[in-house]
Design a protein around this motif. Structure first.
Motif, PDB file in Angstrom:
ATOM      1  N   LYS A 164     -36.915 -38.814   5.236  1.00 54.28           N
ATOM      2  CA  LYS A 164     -36.322 -37.309   4.439  1.00 54.28           C
ATOM      3  C   LYS A 164     -38.217 -37.970   3.910  1.00 54.28           C
ATOM      4  O   LYS A 164     -39.144 -38.562   3.229  1.00 54.28           O
ATOM      5  CB  LYS A 164     -35.848 -37.987   3.277  1.00 54.28           C
ATOM      6  N   ILE A 250     -17.136 -21.716  -1.160  1.00 51.38           N
ATOM      7  CA  ILE A 250     -17.242 -22.329  -1.627  1.00 51.38           C
ATOM      8  C   ILE A 250     -17.115 -23.705  -2.518  1.00 51.38           C
ATOM      9  O   ILE A 250     -16.976 -24.467  -2.818  1.00 51.38           O
ATOM     10  CB  ILE A 250     -19.390 -23.338  -1.381  1.00 51.38           C
ATOM     11  N   ALA A 372     -25.515 -26.103  -1.652  1.00 55.14           N
ATOM     12  CA  ALA A 372     -26.022 -26.113   0.017  1.00 55.14           C
ATOM     13  C   ALA A 372     -25.162 -25.183   0.672  1.00 55.14           C
ATOM     14  O   ALA A 372     -25.305 -24.722   2.069  1.00 55.14           O
ATOM     15  CB  ALA A 372     -26.054 -27.414   0.849  1.00 55.14           C
ATOM     16  N   GLY A 373     -23.824 -24.866   0.504  1.00 57.10           N
ATOM     17  CA  GLY A 373     -23.257 -24.234   0.892  1.00 57.10           C
ATOM     18  C   GLY A 373     -23.244 -22.213   0.846  1.00 57.10           C
ATOM     19  O   GLY A 373     -22.060 -21.612   1.764  1.00 57.10           O
ATOM     20  N   THR A 376     -27.692 -20.169   2.586  1.00 56.43           N
ATOM     21  CA  THR A 376     -26.820 -20.365   3.615  1.00 56.43           C
ATOM     22  C   THR A 376     -26.704 -19.784   4.132  1.00 56.43           C
ATOM     23  O   THR A 376     -27.052 -18.525   5.107  1.00 56.43           O
ATOM     24  CB  THR A 376     -26.914 -22.814   4.312  1.00 56.43           C
ATOM     25  N   VAL A 380     -27.445 -16.275   6.861  1.00 58.46           N
ATOM     26  CA  VAL A 380     -26.771 -15.865   8.105  1.00 58.46           C
ATOM     27  C   VAL A 380     -25.602 -14.477   7.851  1.00 58.46           C
ATOM     28  O   VAL A 380     -26.838 -13.995   9.332  1.00 58.46           O
ATOM     29  CB  VAL A 380     -25.753 -17.093   8.435  1.00 58.46           C
ATOM     30  N   PRO A 440     -31.717 -19.408   7.887  1.00 60.20           N
ATOM     31  CA  PRO A 440     -32.287 -19.864   7.037  1.00 60.20           C
ATOM     32  C   PRO A 440     -32.725 -21.082   6.507  1.00 60.20           C
ATOM     33  O   PRO A 440     -33.866 -20.687   5.549  1.00 60.20           O
ATOM     34  CB  PRO A 440     -29.977 -19.827   6.660  1.00 60.20           C
ATOM     35  N   LEU A 441     -32.958 -21.348   7.267  1.00 61.77           N
ATOM     36  CA  LEU A 441     -34.120 -22.970   6.505  1.00 61.77           C
ATOM     37  C   LEU A 441     -35.676 -22.992   7.750  1.00 61.77           C
ATOM     38  O   LEU A 441     -35.593 -23.624   8.804  1.00 61.77           O
ATOM     39  CB  LEU A 441     -33.745 -24.631   6.382  1.00 61.77           C
ATOM     40  N   LEU A 445     -37.911 -29.385   8.229  1.00 62.28           N
ATOM     41  CA  LEU A 445     -37.515 -30.397   7.034  1.00 62.28           C
ATOM     42  C   LEU A 445     -38.679 -31.536   7.519  1.00 62.28           C
ATOM     43  O   LEU A 445     -39.181 -32.045   8.315  1.00 62.28           O
ATOM     44  CB  LEU A 445     -36.351 -30.689   7.476  1.00 62.28           C
ATOM     45  N   THR A 520     -29.445 -36.220   9.656  1.00 63.72           N
ATOM     46  CA  THR A 520     -29.610 -35.679   8.495  1.00 63.72           C
ATOM     47  C   THR A 520     -28.725 -34.286   9.216  1.00 63.72           C
ATOM     48  O   THR A 520     -29.234 -33.418   8.022  1.00 63.72           O
ATOM     49  CB  THR A 520     -30.942 -35.498   7.954  1.00 63.72           C
ATOM     50  N   CYS A 522     -26.842 -30.958   8.821  1.00 57.72           N
ATOM     51  CA  CYS A 522     -25.795 -30.324   8.047  1.00 57.72           C
ATOM     52  C   CYS A 522     -24.164 -30.797   7.949  1.00 57.72           C
ATOM     53  O   CYS A 522     -23.953 -30.579   8.961  1.00 57.72           O
ATOM     54  CB  CYS A 522     -25.809 -28.568   8.316  1.00 57.72           C
ATOM     55  N   VAL A 523     -24.286 -31.531   6.999  1.00 60.98           N
ATOM     56  CA  VAL A 523     -23.010 -32.286   7.177  1.00 60.98           C
ATOM     57  C   VAL A 523     -21.830 -30.542   6.790  1.00 60.98           C
ATOM     58  O   VAL A 523     -20.156 -30.793   7.850  1.00 60.98           O
ATOM     59  CB  VAL A 523     -22.542 -32.851   6.082  1.00 60.98           C
ATOM     60  N   GLU A 531     -16.837 -20.500   9.106  1.00 56.35           N
ATOM     61  CA  GLU A 531     -16.841 -19.046   7.820  1.00 56.35           C
ATOM     62  C   GLU A 531     -17.456 -17.463   8.612  1.00 56.35           C
ATOM     63  O   GLU A 531     -16.968 -16.776   7.740  1.00 56.35           O
ATOM     64  CB  GLU A 531     -18.284 -19.422   6.225  1.00 56.35           C
TER      65      GLU A 531
HETATM   66  C1  HEM Z   1     -25.332 -21.813   7.867  1.00 59.07           C
HETATM   67  C2  HEM Z   1     -25.025 -22.104   7.496  1.00 59.07           C
HETATM   68  C3  HEM Z   1     -25.628 -23.098   6.708  1.00 59.07           C
HETATM   69  C4  HEM Z   1     -27.103 -23.624   7.261  1.00 59.07           C
HETATM   70  C5  HEM Z   1     -27.671 -22.552   8.138  1.00 59.07           C
HETATM   71  C6  HEM Z   1     -27.695 -25.430   6.888  1.00 59.07           C
HETATM   72  C7  HEM Z   1     -28.584 -25.728   7.345  1.00 59.07           C
HETATM   73  C8  HEM Z   1     -28.902 -27.025   6.493  1.00 59.07           C
HETATM   74  C9  HEM Z   1     -29.898 -27.466   7.014  1.00 59.07           C
HETATM   75  C10 HEM Z   1     -31.029 -27.367   8.281  1.00 59.07           C
HETATM   76  C11 HEM Z   1     -29.653 -29.289   6.641  1.00 59.07           C
HETATM   77  C12 HEM Z   1     -30.588 -30.534   6.813  1.00 59.07           C
HETATM   78  C13 HEM Z   1     -31.457 -30.618   5.410  1.00 59.07           C
HETATM   79  C14 HEM Z   1     -32.226 -31.915   5.648  1.00 59.07           C
HETATM   80  O1  HEM Z   1     -32.404 -32.316   6.824  1.00 59.07           O
HETATM   81  O2  HEM Z   1     -33.092 -31.432   4.651  1.00 59.07           O
HETATM   82  C15 HEM Z   1     -28.764 -29.049   5.773  1.00 59.07           C
HETATM   83  C16 HEM Z   1     -28.349 -30.271   5.055  1.00 59.07           C
HETATM   84  C17 HEM Z   1     -27.152 -30.968   4.293  1.00 59.07           C
HETATM   85  N1  HEM Z   1     -26.272 -28.830   4.318  1.00 59.07           N
HETATM   86 FE1  HEM Z   1     -26.363 -27.449   4.872  1.00 59.07          FE
HETATM   87  N2  HEM Z   1     -26.066 -25.632   6.263  1.00 59.07           N
HETATM   88  C18 HEM Z   1     -25.436 -24.730   6.041  1.00 59.07           C
HETATM   89  C19 HEM Z   1     -24.152 -24.559   5.432  1.00 59.07           C
HETATM   90  C20 HEM Z   1     -23.496 -26.266   4.659  1.00 59.07           C
HETATM   91  C21 HEM Z   1     -22.547 -25.515   3.864  1.00 59.07           C
HETATM   92  C22 HEM Z   1     -21.493 -24.482   4.220  1.00 59.07           C
HETATM   93  C23 HEM Z   1     -22.448 -26.850   3.189  1.00 59.07           C
HETATM   94  C24 HEM Z   1     -21.301 -27.538   2.540  1.00 59.07           C
HETATM   95  C25 HEM Z   1     -21.324 -28.007   1.387  1.00 59.07           C
HETATM   96  C26 HEM Z   1     -23.789 -27.585   3.580  1.00 59.07           C
HETATM   97  C27 HEM Z   1     -24.039 -28.667   3.439  1.00 59.07           C
HETATM   98  C28 HEM Z   1     -25.153 -30.163   3.289  1.00 59.07           C
HETATM   99  C29 HEM Z   1     -25.316 -30.599   2.933  1.00 59.07           C
HETATM  100  C30 HEM Z   1     -24.212 -31.670   2.035  1.00 59.07           C
HETATM  101  C31 HEM Z   1     -26.473 -31.331   3.448  1.00 59.07           C
HETATM  102  C32 HEM Z   1     -27.445 -32.925   3.421  1.00 59.07           C
HETATM  103  C33 HEM Z   1     -26.705 -33.454   4.667  1.00 59.07           C
HETATM  104  C34 HEM Z   1     -27.489 -34.778   4.879  1.00 59.07           C
HETATM  105  O3  HEM Z   1     -28.710 -35.335   3.967  1.00 59.07           O
HETATM  106  O4  HEM Z   1     -26.967 -35.540   5.517  1.00 59.07           O
HETATM  107  N3  HEM Z   1     -24.197 -26.951   4.654  1.00 59.07           N
HETATM  108  N4  HEM Z   1     -28.335 -28.114   6.215  1.00 59.07           N
END
Ligand code: HEM
Length: 590
Positions: A164, A250, A372-373, A376, A380, A440-441, A445, A520, A522-523, A531
């Protein structure tokens, strides 16, 4: 030397600007170029320089306090101008990435893209630059954007040396080690690995099964609320309702209790302010050092942290130790880890014991769950509904698919997550196609290799060497709309490309990265799909949606903005008609 005006040292008088220019050049080459100085350090350096200049002038030139002060100001301004000129020439001509094409102003300074970030237009500006300059574009003095599906693994895979970039320091609130970070902001890879294990457990197949009830509960509330408004023939911004759902869902999955937004039909003031803060934050995060200044300004972040703390406390009271929510997994893993060597080492390293240790870490993760949840997923939902509005034929086909799988009793809430996943290919295709066109993003990154150079394969088949410390991004928006990756009609909504990818002219799955990739990734990806399938299937089946007469699709699409996550300037104004038999009976009775 004693001083008479005749004996004034010529270096301080006649050759003054030669001396200042030399000093400026030396300090650029030996200091600014090698050390990433942030505002506090620069301020200290300037105070030191100012004091030194003032003392030397006063001691050797005796021109009186006012004259000395004025001369010192001129010296410092001249020094700054020389330093900036030296930096400018260096960045354009001698920098390690000086030969990478891109707009000259971007190569000179990240401030040149300030207006672009303020307007949320980064993905589109970077896209235009790729069209003009090719697959590799210099997007900042020390930043490149690489449009290549082959680059994804090189910079994101678990084995990659890249990690990162500085964006995440700013998002965390600073780069000092004592600042408590959530998973997404962890620039220390070992620490990220430790915490990611916990998060992965909270999104295992078994854990996800346990969240189904919360998803269905919020879906029922949403359908009830929308049916009420449909019956009253009320116009609404359906985007808002997606947002209420995403926040409520969420928080219920995260903490066992929803925020009541669907019931109230509005965002809480704290969440509204948080949405505004995101716009400001994106400008800062792209110039990470600004955080040292802007964090002195009070923001709604504190109120948001308080809101999450309340949710946590309430949860702990209700839960009596056990609840099927994300926090339960994070608590359990944290309790299991406590006292182990691995845990102690990381806590000592980050000085967390002085920062309320375990509790502070869990609170940071709790704040991340909601951030995060929410936006995003709601992005969509909004963009998928928007696309379906523009493509009534696809809506009809999607309804036919849902009728075939679930029958035609539109009153019932679809809640079989397995069938929505496995038996509804068009539903999944619609969602993927929506995320392909509108990730959405969208902006890409930041990744950086601080240990050495990185070899990155390009779309052309050649390879480039990205030098150490150069920040890399992959332009998600651009790559997902590139005709070399998705053809025919890469800019057109064609869900069918997902149904038979083998029949497509071009279909490169590696270029589809709305959830990022590698270590990294998305978890919450699987939860997000659950959803999205649930909401889109239920809304499409239950309601006919028509845009209000004042809705302008072109303006809506133009109003899409990037504040790290996408946001919309324009409302998605629609009217709904309830298709359920309950609604027809109610209408017939009237
Ligand atoms: C359509 C919905 C979603 C999209 C498009 C999305 C997209 C992403 C992306 C692109 C990343 C990477 C960010 C990075 O590397 O800086 C990310 C990370 C993450 N997302 Fe999502 N996300 C979505 C939904 C969710 C949901 C529902 C959660 C639940 C809490 C979530 C939790 C996280 C977390 C905790 C990370 C950090 C992962 C890490 O650094 O290991 N996301 N997400």
């Amino acid at each position: 030397m004693t001083s008479t005006s005749a004996q004034k040292p010529s270096l301080l008088v006649d050759d003054r600007f030669v001396l200042i220019g030399t000093l400026a050049l030396a300090s650029h080459l030996l200091l600014f170029r090698l050390v990433d100085l942030w505002p506090e350090q620069i301020a200290k350096l300037y105070v030191g320089l100012f004091a030194l200049d003032l003392t030397v002038r006063y001691t050797y030139l005796h021109s009186g306090i006012v004259g000395t002060l004025f001369a010192t100001i001129v010296d410092v301004v001249a020094y700054t101008v020389f330093v900036l000129a030296s930096i400018g020439v260096y960045r354009l001509k001698f920098h390690r990435i000086a030969d990478i094409p891109g707009p000259t102003s971007w190569a000179l300074s990240k401030w040149s893209t300030f207006g672009i970030d303020r307007q949320g237009l980064r993905p589109r500006a970077v896209h235009a630059a790729h069209v003009e300059y090719g697959d590799v574009v210099r997007t900042g003095p020390c930043e490149v954007s690489i449009n290549s599906p082959d680059a994804v693994a090189a910079i994101s895979a678990a084995k990659s040396e890249c990690w990162k970039g500085p964006w995440y320091d700013s998002a965390a609130g600073g780069r000092e080690p004592h600042i408590m970070r959530s998973l997404i902001n962890l620039t220390d890879r070992t620490e990220h690995q430790r915490r990611r294990k916990t998060w992965d457990a909270a999104f295992s197949a078994k854990a996800l099964k346990g969240y189904e009830g919360a998803l269905v509960n919020n879906m029922e509330i949403m359908l009830r609320q929308l049916a009420k408004r449909a019956n009253a023939d009320e116009a609404m911004d359906i985007d808002d309702w997606g947002m209420f759902f995403a926040f409520d869902m969420i928080s219920e999955v995260g903490f066992g209790r929803n925020l009541g937004l669907l019931e109230q039909g509005k965002l809480s003031p704290i969440l509204e302010q948080l949405e505004d803060l995101m716009k400001f934050q994106q400008v800062v995060n792209n110039r990470p050092y600004m955080i040292e200044v802007t964090r002195q300004i009070p923001t709604p972040k504190g109120a948001y942290a308080g809101m999450v703390m309340e949710l946590l406390e309430q949860r702990d009271k209700d839960a009596h130790g056990q609840k099927a929510d994300i926090m339960q997994f994070l608590y359990e893993a944290s309790a299991e880890e406590e006292g182990t060597d691995e845990h102690s080492k990381t806590f000592d390293k980050y000085n967390m014991r002085n920062n309320h240790g375990r509790r502070a870490e869990l609170a940071a993760e709790a704040r991340l769950i909601i951030v995060a949840g929410s936006d995003t997923s709601s992005t969509v939902m909004a963009m998928t509904l928007f696309l379906l509005l523009q493509h009534p034929k696809v809506t009809t086909q999607l309804r036919a698919e849902l009728d075939l799988v679930f029958g035609t009793d539109y009153e019932t809430v679809l809640s079989d997550f397995t069938r929505l996943d496995r038996e509804c290919p068009l539903l999944n295709a619609v969602i993927n196609e929506s995320m392909r066109l509108f990730p959405p993003l969208a902006g890409g990154l930041q990744k950086v290799n601080t240990r050495g150079s990185t070899i990155v394969p390009l779309a052309s088949g050649s390879k480039m060497v990205v030098p150490k410390d150069v920040v890399m991004t992959i332009p998600t928006w651009t790559m997902q709309r590139d005709a070399r990756n998705f053809s025919p009609a890469p800019n057109v909504f064609r869900p069918e490309r997902w149904l038979h990818p083998e029949r497509e002219e071009r279909f490169d799955r590696r270029a589809f990265v709305p959830f990022s990739a590698g270590a990294t990734v998305c978890v919450g990806k699987l939860l997000a799909y659950m959803e999205l399938r649930l909401v889109i299937a239920n809304l499409v089946r239950r309601f006919d949606m028509t845009a209000t007469s004042d809705f302008d699709p072109v303006a809506f699409e133009d109003g899409l903005r990037d504040v790290f996550v996408s946001t919309r300037l324009k409302k998605l104004s629609v009217k709904l008609t309830d298709r359920s038999s309950g609604a027809s009976q109610a209408a017939a009775a009237v």
